[in-house]
Design a protein around this motif. Structure first.
Motif, PDB file in Angstrom:
ATOM      1  N   ARG A  52       0.856  -1.184   0.000  1.00  0.00           N
ATOM      2  CA  ARG A  52       0.000   0.000   0.000  1.00  0.00           C
ATOM      3  C   ARG A  52       0.895   1.239   0.000  1.00  0.00           C
ATOM      4  O   ARG A  52       1.823   1.348   0.795  1.00  0.00           O
ATOM      5  N   TYR A  53       0.620   2.189  -0.892  1.00  0.00           N
ATOM      6  CA  TYR A  53       1.519   3.319  -1.088  1.00  0.00           C
ATOM      7  C   TYR A  53       1.698   4.174   0.161  1.00  0.00           C
ATOM      8  O   TYR A  53       2.824   4.554   0.507  1.00  0.00           O
ATOM      9  N   ASP A  54       0.613   4.500   0.842  1.00  0.00           N
ATOM     10  CA  ASP A  54       0.747   5.347   2.030  1.00  0.00           C
ATOM     11  C   ASP A  54       1.558   4.657   3.120  1.00  0.00           C
ATOM     12  O   ASP A  54       2.287   5.326   3.871  1.00  0.00           O
ATOM     13  N   ALA A  78      11.059   5.306  -0.474  1.00  0.00           N
ATOM     14  CA  ALA A  78       9.873   4.471  -0.304  1.00  0.00           C
ATOM     15  C   ALA A  78      10.009   3.185  -1.107  1.00  0.00           C
ATOM     16  O   ALA A  78      10.529   3.178  -2.224  1.00  0.00           O
ATOM     17  N   SER A  79       9.528   2.075  -0.539  1.00  0.00           N
ATOM     18  CA  SER A  79       9.573   0.771  -1.212  1.00  0.00           C
ATOM     19  C   SER A  79       8.308  -0.006  -0.899  1.00  0.00           C
ATOM     20  O   SER A  79       8.054  -0.354   0.261  1.00  0.00           O
ATOM     21  N   ALA A  80       7.514  -0.271  -1.914  1.00  0.00           N
ATOM     22  CA  ALA A  80       6.292  -1.048  -1.722  1.00  0.00           C
ATOM     23  C   ALA A  80       6.602  -2.472  -1.289  1.00  0.00           C
ATOM     24  O   ALA A  80       5.801  -3.112  -0.603  1.00  0.00           O
ATOM     25  N   ALA A  81       7.781  -2.981  -1.671  1.00  0.00           N
ATOM     26  CA  ALA A  81       8.148  -4.359  -1.333  1.00  0.00           C
ATOM     27  C   ALA A  81       8.247  -4.577   0.176  1.00  0.00           C
ATOM     28  O   ALA A  81       8.077  -5.699   0.661  1.00  0.00           O
ATOM     29  N   GLY A 105      -6.012   2.763  -6.887  1.00  0.00           N
ATOM     30  CA  GLY A 105      -4.748   3.478  -6.841  1.00  0.00           C
ATOM     31  C   GLY A 105      -4.107   3.540  -5.478  1.00  0.00           C
ATOM     32  O   GLY A 105      -3.096   4.234  -5.300  1.00  0.00           O
ATOM     33  N   SER A 106      -4.634   2.813  -4.493  1.00  0.00           N
ATOM     34  CA  SER A 106      -4.034   2.843  -3.158  1.00  0.00           C
ATOM     35  C   SER A 106      -2.911   1.825  -3.007  1.00  0.00           C
ATOM     36  O   SER A 106      -2.017   2.011  -2.174  1.00  0.00           O
ATOM     37  N   SER A 107      -2.959   0.747  -3.808  1.00  0.00           N
ATOM     38  CA  SER A 107      -1.934  -0.300  -3.750  1.00  0.00           C
ATOM     39  C   SER A 107      -1.224  -0.405  -5.093  1.00  0.00           C
ATOM     40  O   SER A 107      -1.740   0.027  -6.129  1.00  0.00           O
ATOM     41  N   GLU A 108      -0.051  -1.009  -5.094  1.00  0.00           N
ATOM     42  CA  GLU A 108       0.756  -1.110  -6.302  1.00  0.00           C
ATOM     43  C   GLU A 108       0.107  -2.020  -7.347  1.00  0.00           C
ATOM     44  O   GLU A 108      -0.484  -3.047  -7.013  1.00  0.00           O
ATOM     45  N   ALA A 126      -2.076   9.002  -3.977  1.00  0.00           N
ATOM     46  CA  ALA A 126      -1.180   8.156  -3.181  1.00  0.00           C
ATOM     47  C   ALA A 126      -0.017   7.646  -4.018  1.00  0.00           C
ATOM     48  O   ALA A 126       1.132   7.579  -3.550  1.00  0.00           O
ATOM     49  N   HIS A 127      -0.292   7.314  -5.269  1.00  0.00           N
ATOM     50  CA  HIS A 127       0.730   6.832  -6.195  1.00  0.00           C
ATOM     51  C   HIS A 127       1.756   7.938  -6.467  1.00  0.00           C
ATOM     52  O   HIS A 127       2.969   7.690  -6.531  1.00  0.00           O
ATOM     53  N   ARG A 128       1.278   9.180  -6.602  1.00  0.00           N
ATOM     54  CA  ARG A 128       2.176  10.314  -6.824  1.00  0.00           C
ATOM     55  C   ARG A 128       3.099  10.522  -5.613  1.00  0.00           C
ATOM     56  O   ARG A 128       4.297  10.771  -5.768  1.00  0.00           O
TER      57      ARG A 128
END
Length: 459
Positions: free
Chosen positions: A291-293, A306-309, A343-346, A387-389
Motif C-alpha cells: 500500500r503506497y501510504d 519508499a519501497s512497496a516491497a 490506486g491505493s496499492s501497487e 497516493a501513487h504520486r
C-alpha cells in the motif's frame, strides 16, 4: 530543445527475418492431410487437417532523441539519444484431438532490449519489448494450452485457419474453454485495430487498456483457464489466472496462492450498417501488494526511499475498462479504450497506470490502391492516484518507472502514428513514430520523440 541525433543501428535480426521470409514468399503454406467434418458435407477452403503449423518473425528497431532532464532515477528513460532492437521468432504448432478440441504449443526465440531496458515510460513504447532482455537469443515456451469448443444452436460458419486456430466449421453460437499457459489478452480486451504489436500500434497503453493489470509473468504469459460464451450479438467471458510469485516477476506463483479473476461482457452492434462492438472488462486481483501510504510512512520514519516491497500484505485490487471499435466507412475505423483501477496499492503485473483513456483511427490503403496497407493515428492519456504520486515523489520505484522524485506531476500523454506497408502477402514493413509528453508523469522531463522500424513475416 530536443535534438534528434540518433540513427537506427543495423540489426542482425533484420537479415535473419528477411532470410526466413523469402522461403515463405515462394511456398507460403505447408500442405496438411485433409480430414472431413463430422457430417458428410464436403470440405471447404476453411477446413484443415488434424495438424497445423504457422510461424512468425518480427524485428523492431526503436530509437529516441535526446531530451530535457534535470535529474533521473533508477527507472528513468535515459535522456541521451539511443536505440534498441528486439527480435522474436515463434512457431504455432497445433493438433485437432477430436471434434472441437485443439492443443497448441508456441516455442519462441527472443533477443534484444527495450529502450533503457524497458524502463522510463508508464505507457512503454514497444509491445515487442519484454521486461526481460538479453543480448543473445534465448528460448521460451510461451504458450501450451488446450481448447475445447462446444457448438450451440445456430447456423454453422467457416473458421479460417490461423495461428493458434485450426480452420473448420463452427456453430454461430458456442462455448469455448481454454486451459493451460497462454496470455490473458488472447481472450480478454481484444480489439481488431489496436491489440497486436506485430501488426498494429506499438505502445503498451494503446495495445491494451493501460489500467488493465492482467496476470502475467515478465513476458506477458500465465497459467489459467478461460470460458468464452458467444450467444447471438453477446459474448460473456470469465477467467481465473495465476499471478507472479511477487509483483513484476519472471516466475509464477507455483502454488496458485495468488490469483486473478476476470469477467468480460461484449455487445456487437451495427450503426448505419457499419459493424461495431463494445467490451467491458473487470478484474479482481488477490495477492501480496504494498500500500503506497504505508510505504511512504515507512520511508519518512527510516529516511530511506519508499519501497512497496517492504509493506506487502495479502490484499485485493480491482479495475474496470471499456473497449470500443466501430467501422466508420469501408476503409476507416475507430477504436477507443478507457479504464480505471485501484490506486491505493501497487499494480501487480502490467504498468504503473491507475487510469487511462485512449483512442484512434485506422485507415486501410484501398483508397490509393494499397488495400493491404494500414495507416493509423492514436493517442492515450495515462494518470495515477494521489497516493501513487506521493510514493514516486518519496523515491519509490514502480514496475517500469521511478525518477527518484516527482515534484511536478502531469498526465503522461502519448501520440502514436504508423504506416504498415504490405511488401508481399506474408511480409510487412512499418514505420512508427511516437511523442511522449511528461514521461513517467514528470513535467520536469521530456518531451521525448521515438521512432521505430518494424519488419514482420508470417505464414
Amino acid at each position: 530543445m530536443s535534438s534528434w541525433n540518433v540513427a537506427f543501428a543495423p540489426s542482425p535480426g533484420l537479415a535473419l527475418v528477411i532470410g526466413l521470409a523469402l522461403p515463405l514468399l515462394v511456398s507460403p503454406s505447408l500442405a496438411i492431410a485433409q480430414s472431413g467434418s463430422p457430417d458428410s458435407a464436403a470440405p471447404t477452403v476453411a477446413e484443415s487437417g488434424p495438424f497445423a503449423i504457422h510461424g512468425q518473425v518480427t524485428v523492431v528497431d526503436q530509437a529516441h532523441d535526446a531530451f530535457r532532464s534535470p535529474y533521473e532515477g533508477p527507472n528513468s528513460l535515459s535522456p541521451k539519444a539511443g536505440g534498441r532492437e528486439t527480435f522474436d521468432a515463434t512457431l504455432f504448432l497445433g493438433a485437432r484431438l477430436w471434434w472441437g478440441a485443439e492443443i497448441w504449443i508456441n516455442p519462441e526465440i527472443d533477443q534484444g532490449f527495450g529502450l533503457s531496458n524497458t524502463l522510463g515510460l508508464a505507457g512503454f513504447s514497444s509491445g515487442e519489448a519484454y521486461k526481460v532482455g538479453k543480448s543473445e537469443p534465448y528460448f521460451r515456451l510461451q504458450r501450451l494450452f488446450f481448447r475445447q469448443t462446444f457448438d450451440l444452436a445456430g447456423k454453422s460458419g467457416d473458421v479460417e485457419a490461423a495461428a493458434n486456430q485450426i480452420g473448420g466449421k463452427r456453430a454461430e453460437n458456442y462455448v469455448a474453454v481454454t486451459v493451460g499457459k497462454f496470455s490473458v489478452t488472447d481472450v480478454f480486451d481484444q480489439n481488431d485495430l489496436a491489440h497486436d504489436p506485430r501488426h498494429d500500434v506499438l505502445n503498451w497503453a494503446l495495445l491494451d487498456a493501460g489500467s488493465f493489470d492482467y496476470a502475467a509473468d515478465a513476458w506477458g504469459y500465465t497459467v489459467g483457464a478461460a470460458v468464452d460464451w458467444k450467444q447471438g450479438e453477446w459474448s460473456f467471458r470469465s477467467g481465473v489466472f495465476d499471478l507472479s510469485d511477487v509483483p513484476n516477476s519472471e516466475k509464477l506463483d507455483t502454488h496458485f496462492g495468488q490469483f486473478q479473476l476476470i469477467e468480460e461482457v461484449e455487445r456487437r452492434f451495427s450503426v448505419a450498417g457499419r459493424a461495431g462492438s463494445l467490451k467491458v472488462t473487470g478484474f479482481l486481483t488477490r495477492g501480496r501488494m504494498g500500500r503506497y501510504d504505508d510505504a511512504v510512512a515507512l520511508a519518512q520514519a527510516t529516511g530511506q526511499p519508499a519501497s512497496a516491497a517492504l509493506v506487502r500484505r495479502y490484499r485485493t485490487r480491482t479495475g474496470i475498462s471499456a473497449n470500443l471499435q466501430q467501422q466508420l466507412t469501408s476503409n476507416l475505423s475507430l477504436f477507443a479504450r478507457a479504464g480505471v483501477a485501484g490506486g491505493s496499492s501497487e499494480p501487480y503485473e502490467f504498468a504503473d497506470i491507475d487510469r487511462t483513456i485512449s483512442g484512434g483511427l485506422s485507415l486501410t490503403g484501398a483508397r490509393w490502391g494499397r488495400k493491404d496497407d494500414t495507416v493509423a493515428l492514436a493517442g492515450v492519456v495515462n494518470g495515477i492516484s494521489q497516493a501513487h504520486r506521493r510514493y514516486f515523489d518519496a523515491g519509490g520505484l514502480g514496475i517500469l518507472i521511478g525518477d527518484g522524485r516527482l515534484p511536478h506531476y502531469g498526465t503522461e500523454d502519448i501520440l502514436e502514428s504508423y504506416y504498415d506497408v504490405a511488401v508481399a502477402k506474408f511480409l510487412h514493413l512499418a514505420v512508427d513514430f511516437q511523442v511522449v509528453n511528461n514521461p513517467a508523469y514528470n513535467r520536469d522531463r521530456g518531451p521525448v520523440a521515438i521512432g521505430a522500424l518494424r519488419l514482420h513475416a508470417q505464414f
